[in-house]
Enzyme design. Structure first.
Site, PDB file in Angstrom:
ATOM      1  N   PRO A  29     -26.595  -5.169  40.242  1.00  0.00           N
ATOM      2  CA  PRO A  29     -26.176  -4.257  41.245  1.00  0.00           C
ATOM      3  C   PRO A  29     -26.491  -4.886  42.789  1.00  0.00           C
ATOM      4  CG  PRO A  29     -27.665  -3.305  39.557  1.00  0.00           C
ATOM      5  CD  PRO A  29     -27.502  -4.703  39.346  1.00  0.00           C
ATOM      6  N   GLU A  30     -25.529  -5.012  43.482  1.00  0.00           N
ATOM      7  CA  GLU A  30     -25.685  -5.309  44.970  1.00  0.00           C
ATOM      8  C   GLU A  30     -25.288  -4.359  45.718  1.00  0.00           C
ATOM      9  OE1 GLU A  30     -24.148  -9.279  45.546  1.00  0.00           O
ATOM     10  OE2 GLU A  30     -24.599  -9.991  43.710  1.00  0.00           O
TER      11      GLU A  30
END
Length: 271
Positions: free
Chosen positions: A2-3
DNA sequence: CCCGGAACCTGAAGGC
DNA sequence: TGCCTTCAGGTTCCGG
Protein backbone atom coordinates in the site's frame (compact mmCIF):
# COMPACT_ATOMS: atom_id res chain seq x y z
CA UNK A 1 2.25 -2.81 -1.05
CA UNK A 2 0.00 0.00 0.00
CA UNK A 3 1.30 3.38 -1.12
CA UNK A 4 -0.67 6.61 -1.53
CA UNK A 5 -3.06 5.36 -4.27
CA UNK A 6 -3.82 2.17 -2.37
CA UNK A 7 -4.48 3.96 0.93
CA UNK A 8 -6.60 6.55 -0.90
CA UNK A 9 -8.65 3.76 -2.48
CA UNK A 10 -9.15 2.05 0.87
CA UNK A 11 -10.25 5.37 2.37
CA UNK A 12 -12.68 6.06 -0.47
CA UNK A 13 -14.21 2.59 -0.45
CA UNK A 14 -14.39 2.23 3.33
CA UNK A 15 -15.83 5.67 4.09
CA UNK A 16 -19.40 5.21 2.82
CA UNK A 17 -19.84 2.13 4.97
CA UNK A 18 -18.28 3.25 8.23
CA UNK A 19 -18.87 6.99 8.64
CA UNK A 20 -21.31 7.39 11.48
CA UNK A 21 -20.70 3.86 12.82
CA UNK A 22 -19.89 3.25 16.48
CA UNK A 23 -16.73 1.33 17.34
CA UNK A 24 -18.09 -1.12 19.90
CA UNK A 25 -14.78 -2.86 20.56
CA UNK A 26 -11.33 -3.57 19.17
CA UNK A 27 -9.56 -6.95 19.34
CA UNK A 28 -5.77 -6.96 19.07
CA UNK A 29 -4.45 -10.37 18.03
CA UNK A 30 -0.80 -9.29 17.76
CA UNK A 31 0.20 -7.09 20.66
CA UNK A 32 3.06 -5.25 18.97
CA UNK A 33 0.62 -3.80 16.46
CA UNK A 34 -0.43 -1.07 18.91
CA UNK A 35 2.11 1.77 18.94
CA UNK A 36 0.35 4.04 21.41
CA UNK A 37 -1.14 4.43 23.96
CA UNK A 38 -1.09 1.48 26.38
CA UNK A 39 -3.63 -1.27 25.67
CA UNK A 40 -5.70 -0.25 28.69
CA UNK A 41 -5.82 3.40 27.62
CA UNK A 42 -6.51 2.34 24.04
CA UNK A 43 -9.57 0.21 24.87
CA UNK A 44 -10.87 2.80 27.30
CA UNK A 45 -10.71 5.67 24.82
CA UNK A 46 -11.96 3.90 21.71
CA UNK A 47 -14.96 1.83 22.80
CA UNK A 48 -18.29 3.45 22.06
CA UNK A 49 -16.85 6.27 19.93
CA UNK A 50 -18.38 7.25 16.62
CA UNK A 51 -16.36 7.49 13.40
CA UNK A 52 -16.93 11.05 12.23
CA UNK A 53 -14.59 11.23 9.23
CA UNK A 54 -11.98 9.20 7.39
CA UNK A 55 -8.92 10.99 5.98
CA UNK A 56 -5.49 10.17 4.61
CA UNK A 57 -2.09 11.77 5.00
CA UNK A 58 0.74 10.16 3.05
CA UNK A 59 0.32 6.45 3.64
CA UNK A 60 -1.49 6.94 6.95
CA UNK A 61 -5.21 6.23 7.17
CA UNK A 62 -6.89 8.36 9.83
CA UNK A 63 -10.21 7.59 11.51
CA UNK A 64 -11.45 10.83 13.09
CA UNK A 65 -13.61 10.01 16.10
CA UNK A 66 -16.35 12.16 17.57
CA UNK A 67 -14.39 12.24 20.83
CA UNK A 68 -11.68 14.29 19.11
CA UNK A 69 -9.25 11.38 19.16
CA UNK A 70 -7.95 9.81 15.95
CA UNK A 71 -7.24 6.18 15.18
CA UNK A 72 -4.26 6.08 12.84
CA UNK A 73 -3.42 2.99 10.81
CA UNK A 74 -0.30 2.36 8.75
CA UNK A 75 -0.53 -0.75 6.58
CA UNK A 76 3.21 -0.88 5.90
CA UNK A 77 4.17 -3.70 3.56
CA UNK A 78 1.42 -6.25 3.59
CA UNK A 79 -1.56 -4.83 5.45
CA UNK A 80 -5.12 -4.67 4.22
CA UNK A 81 -8.45 -3.68 5.75
CA UNK A 82 -11.34 -5.98 4.93
CA UNK A 83 -14.90 -4.89 5.70
CA UNK A 84 -17.06 -7.90 6.42
CA UNK A 85 -19.81 -9.47 8.51
CA UNK A 86 -18.16 -12.86 8.04
CA UNK A 87 -15.43 -14.73 9.92
CA UNK A 88 -11.92 -13.22 10.10
CA UNK A 89 -9.80 -13.85 7.00
CA UNK A 90 -6.38 -15.49 7.27
CA UNK A 91 -3.65 -13.31 8.82
CA UNK A 92 -6.14 -11.14 10.72
CA UNK A 93 -4.09 -9.26 13.34
CA UNK A 94 -6.73 -6.88 14.67
CA UNK A 95 -10.50 -6.50 14.50
CA UNK A 96 -12.36 -3.22 14.73
CA UNK A 97 -15.90 -4.14 15.72
CA UNK A 98 -18.58 -1.77 14.51
CA UNK A 99 -22.24 -1.64 15.40
CA UNK A 100 -24.69 -3.58 13.21
CA UNK A 101 -22.37 -6.59 13.25
CA UNK A 102 -19.86 -5.22 10.74
CA UNK A 103 -16.14 -5.66 11.33
CA UNK A 104 -13.01 -4.17 9.86
CA UNK A 105 -10.41 -6.93 9.75
CA UNK A 106 -6.82 -5.71 9.75
CA UNK A 107 -5.05 -8.50 7.86
CA UNK A 108 -1.28 -8.38 7.73
CA UNK A 109 0.85 -11.48 7.01
CA UNK A 110 4.11 -9.66 7.69
CA UNK A 111 3.03 -8.03 10.96
CA UNK A 112 4.59 -4.69 10.02
CA UNK A 113 1.33 -2.72 10.22
CA UNK A 114 0.76 -0.36 13.13
CA UNK A 115 -2.17 1.25 14.96
CA UNK A 116 -2.11 4.38 17.09
CA UNK A 117 -4.79 6.28 18.97
CA UNK A 118 -3.83 9.91 19.38
CA UNK A 119 -5.30 13.25 20.40
CA UNK A 120 -3.13 15.19 17.98
CA UNK A 121 -2.65 13.73 14.50
CA UNK A 122 0.14 16.22 13.81
CA UNK A 123 2.41 14.39 16.23
CA UNK A 124 2.44 11.49 13.77
CA UNK A 125 2.24 13.37 10.47
CA UNK A 126 4.27 16.53 11.09
CA UNK A 127 7.46 14.98 9.69
CA UNK A 128 5.81 14.29 6.36
CA UNK A 129 6.47 16.36 3.26
CA UNK A 130 3.69 17.88 1.13
CA UNK A 131 0.80 15.86 -0.23
CA UNK A 132 1.75 15.29 -3.88
CA UNK A 133 -1.81 15.78 -5.13
CA UNK A 134 -2.43 19.04 -3.31
CA UNK A 135 -1.53 22.54 -4.43
CA UNK A 136 1.20 22.78 -1.79
CA UNK A 137 3.28 20.43 -3.91
CA UNK A 138 4.76 22.60 -6.64
CA UNK A 139 7.76 22.14 -8.91
CA UNK A 140 9.49 24.85 -6.87
CA UNK A 141 8.92 22.94 -3.63
CA UNK A 142 10.25 19.78 -5.27
CA UNK A 143 13.31 21.65 -6.54
CA UNK A 144 14.03 22.95 -3.08
CA UNK A 145 13.68 19.46 -1.59
CA UNK A 146 16.16 18.00 -4.07
CA UNK A 147 18.77 20.67 -3.46
CA UNK A 148 22.08 19.62 -1.97
CA UNK A 149 21.19 15.94 -1.91
CA UNK A 150 23.81 13.66 -3.38
CA UNK A 151 21.70 10.53 -2.85
CA UNK A 152 20.32 8.67 -5.87
CA UNK A 153 17.04 10.23 -6.89
CA UNK A 154 15.20 6.96 -6.39
CA UNK A 155 16.20 6.81 -2.73
CA UNK A 156 15.24 10.44 -2.19
CA UNK A 157 11.75 9.88 -3.58
CA UNK A 158 11.15 7.20 -0.94
CA UNK A 159 11.87 9.68 1.84
CA UNK A 160 8.46 10.64 3.22
CA UNK A 161 9.84 13.93 4.55
CA UNK A 162 10.29 15.16 0.98
CA UNK A 163 7.00 14.11 -0.57
CA UNK A 164 4.46 12.01 1.33
CA UNK A 165 2.98 8.78 0.01
CA UNK A 166 5.38 7.66 -2.71
CA UNK A 167 6.75 4.13 -2.32
CA UNK A 168 8.91 1.80 -4.33
CA UNK A 169 6.45 1.13 -7.15
CA UNK A 170 5.36 4.69 -7.86
CA UNK A 171 8.87 6.08 -7.53
CA UNK A 172 9.91 3.79 -10.39
CA UNK A 173 6.84 4.65 -12.44
CA UNK A 174 7.30 8.40 -11.94
CA UNK A 175 10.98 8.26 -12.93
CA UNK A 176 10.12 6.33 -16.07
CA UNK A 177 7.39 8.79 -17.00
CA UNK A 178 9.81 11.68 -16.44
CA UNK A 179 12.54 9.79 -18.38
CA UNK A 180 15.09 10.19 -15.62
CA UNK A 181 17.56 7.54 -14.50
CA UNK A 182 16.92 6.41 -10.90
CA UNK A 183 20.62 6.56 -10.03
CA UNK A 184 21.00 10.25 -10.88
CA UNK A 185 22.14 12.35 -7.97
CA UNK A 186 19.11 14.26 -6.68
CA UNK A 187 20.88 17.60 -6.86
CA UNK A 188 21.90 17.12 -10.49
CA UNK A 189 18.50 17.62 -12.09
CA UNK A 190 17.90 20.46 -14.52
CA UNK A 191 14.88 22.73 -14.09
CA UNK A 192 13.19 20.97 -16.95
CA UNK A 193 13.79 17.56 -15.41
CA UNK A 194 12.35 18.73 -12.11
CA UNK A 195 9.31 20.06 -13.90
CA UNK A 196 8.89 16.71 -15.66
CA UNK A 197 9.33 14.77 -12.43
CA UNK A 198 6.79 16.95 -10.64
CA UNK A 199 4.26 16.35 -13.40
CA UNK A 200 5.06 12.62 -13.55
CA UNK A 201 4.54 12.10 -9.81
CA UNK A 202 1.06 13.61 -9.99
CA UNK A 203 0.16 11.79 -13.19
CA UNK A 204 1.27 8.37 -11.98
CA UNK A 205 -0.50 8.68 -8.62
CA UNK A 206 -3.75 10.02 -10.11
CA UNK A 207 -3.86 7.26 -12.68
CA UNK A 208 -3.26 4.61 -10.02
CA UNK A 209 -6.10 6.01 -7.91
CA UNK A 210 -8.40 5.81 -10.95
CA UNK A 211 -7.40 2.15 -11.23
CA UNK A 212 -8.08 1.52 -7.52
CA UNK A 213 -4.47 0.81 -6.62
CA UNK A 214 -1.96 -1.86 -7.58
CA UNK A 215 -2.17 -5.43 -6.29
CA UNK A 216 1.37 -6.66 -6.76
CA UNK A 217 1.43 -8.73 -3.58
CA UNK A 218 -0.85 -8.37 -0.60
CA UNK A 219 -3.03 -5.40 -1.40
CA UNK A 220 -6.77 -5.96 -1.26
CA UNK A 221 -9.55 -3.40 -1.31
CA UNK A 222 -12.03 -3.37 1.60
CA UNK A 223 -14.45 -5.55 -0.38
CA UNK A 224 -11.71 -8.15 -0.91
CA UNK A 225 -11.16 -7.28 -4.58
CA UNK A 226 -7.78 -6.37 -6.01
CA UNK A 227 -6.87 -3.15 -7.83
CA UNK A 228 -5.81 -2.96 -11.45
CA UNK A 229 -3.16 -0.24 -11.45
CA UNK A 230 -0.37 -2.82 -11.72
CA UNK A 231 -1.61 -3.90 -15.14
CA UNK A 232 -0.75 -0.40 -16.35
CA UNK A 233 2.77 -0.40 -14.91
CA UNK A 234 5.45 0.49 -17.42
CA UNK A 235 8.48 -0.59 -15.40
CA UNK A 236 7.64 -1.50 -11.79
CA UNK A 237 7.92 -5.29 -11.42
CA UNK A 238 8.31 -5.61 -15.19
CA UNK A 239 11.85 -7.03 -15.31
CA UNK A 240 12.60 -8.53 -18.71
CA UNK A 241 9.41 -7.17 -20.28
CA UNK A 242 9.74 -4.82 -23.22
CA UNK A 243 9.56 -1.07 -22.83
CA UNK A 244 6.35 0.30 -24.37
CA UNK A 245 8.26 3.28 -25.77
CA UNK A 246 11.47 1.85 -27.18
CA UNK A 247 11.06 -1.94 -27.07
CA UNK A 248 14.18 -2.62 -25.02
CA UNK A 249 13.96 -4.81 -21.98
CA UNK A 250 13.29 -3.40 -18.54
CA UNK A 251 16.11 -3.80 -16.04
CA UNK A 252 16.07 -4.33 -12.32
CA UNK A 253 18.88 -3.08 -10.09
CA UNK A 254 19.14 -2.70 -6.33
CA UNK A 255 19.28 0.88 -5.06
CA UNK A 256 19.70 1.08 -1.29
CA UNK A 257 18.45 -2.51 -0.94
CA UNK A 258 15.33 -1.76 -2.94
CA UNK A 259 14.47 -3.36 -6.25
CA UNK A 260 14.44 -0.58 -8.83
CA UNK A 261 13.02 -1.06 -12.30
CA UNK A 262 13.78 1.18 -15.25
CA UNK A 263 14.35 1.30 -18.99
CA UNK A 264 18.09 1.78 -19.70
CA UNK A 265 17.31 3.38 -23.05
CA UNK A 266 14.49 5.77 -22.12
CA UNK A 267 16.15 6.63 -18.80
CA UNK A 268 19.81 6.88 -19.77
CA UNK A 269 22.60 7.53 -17.34
CA UNK A 270 24.02 11.01 -17.50
CA UNK A 271 27.20 12.48 -16.11
C1' DC B 1 21.60 17.99 8.99
C1' DC B 2 22.60 14.21 5.96
C1' DC B 3 23.52 9.50 4.86
C1' DG B 4 23.47 4.41 4.85
C1' DG B 5 22.56 0.07 6.89
C1' DA B 6 20.20 -3.12 10.19
C1' DA B 7 16.05 -4.55 12.19
C1' DC B 8 11.35 -5.70 12.15
C1' DC B 9 8.43 -10.01 9.85
C1' DT B 10 6.80 -14.22 7.17
C1' DG B 11 5.17 -16.17 2.72
C1' DA B 12 6.84 -17.16 -1.72
C1' DA B 13 10.20 -18.43 -4.83
C1' DG B 14 14.48 -20.40 -6.22
C1' DG B 15 18.49 -23.58 -5.68
C1' DC B 16 20.25 -28.04 -5.04
C1' DT C 1 9.87 -34.05 -2.94
C1' DG C 2 11.91 -31.31 0.55
C1' DC C 3 14.97 -28.60 2.97
C1' DC C 4 17.44 -24.43 3.01
C1' DT C 5 18.38 -19.77 1.56
C1' DT C 6 17.06 -15.57 -0.27
C1' DC C 7 13.99 -11.99 -1.41
C1' DA C 8 10.24 -8.59 -0.87
C1' DG C 9 10.00 -3.37 1.11
C1' DG C 10 7.86 1.03 4.72
C1' DT C 11 9.52 2.86 8.58
C1' DT C 12 12.38 3.51 12.68
C1' DC C 13 16.53 3.45 14.93
C1' DC C 14 21.37 3.94 15.31
C1' DG C 15 26.10 4.99 14.15
C1' DG C 16 29.20 7.77 11.20
Amino acid sequence: MPELPEVETIKNELAPYIIGCIITDVTLLWDRMLRQPSPAQFYHHISGKKIARLTRRGKYLIFRLDSGDSLIIHLKMSGSLILSTDLPPKYTRAIIHLDKGVNIFFCDPRKFGRISLVKDVDNITEKLGPEPLESTFTAEVLAQKLEKRKTPLKAVLLNQALVAGIGNMYADEALFTAKINPLRSADSLTQDEIRRLHYAIKKVLLEAIKNKGASVSNYFRPGGKIGRAHSHFQVAHQKGKLCSICGNSIKRIPIRQRGSYYCPVCQPEKD
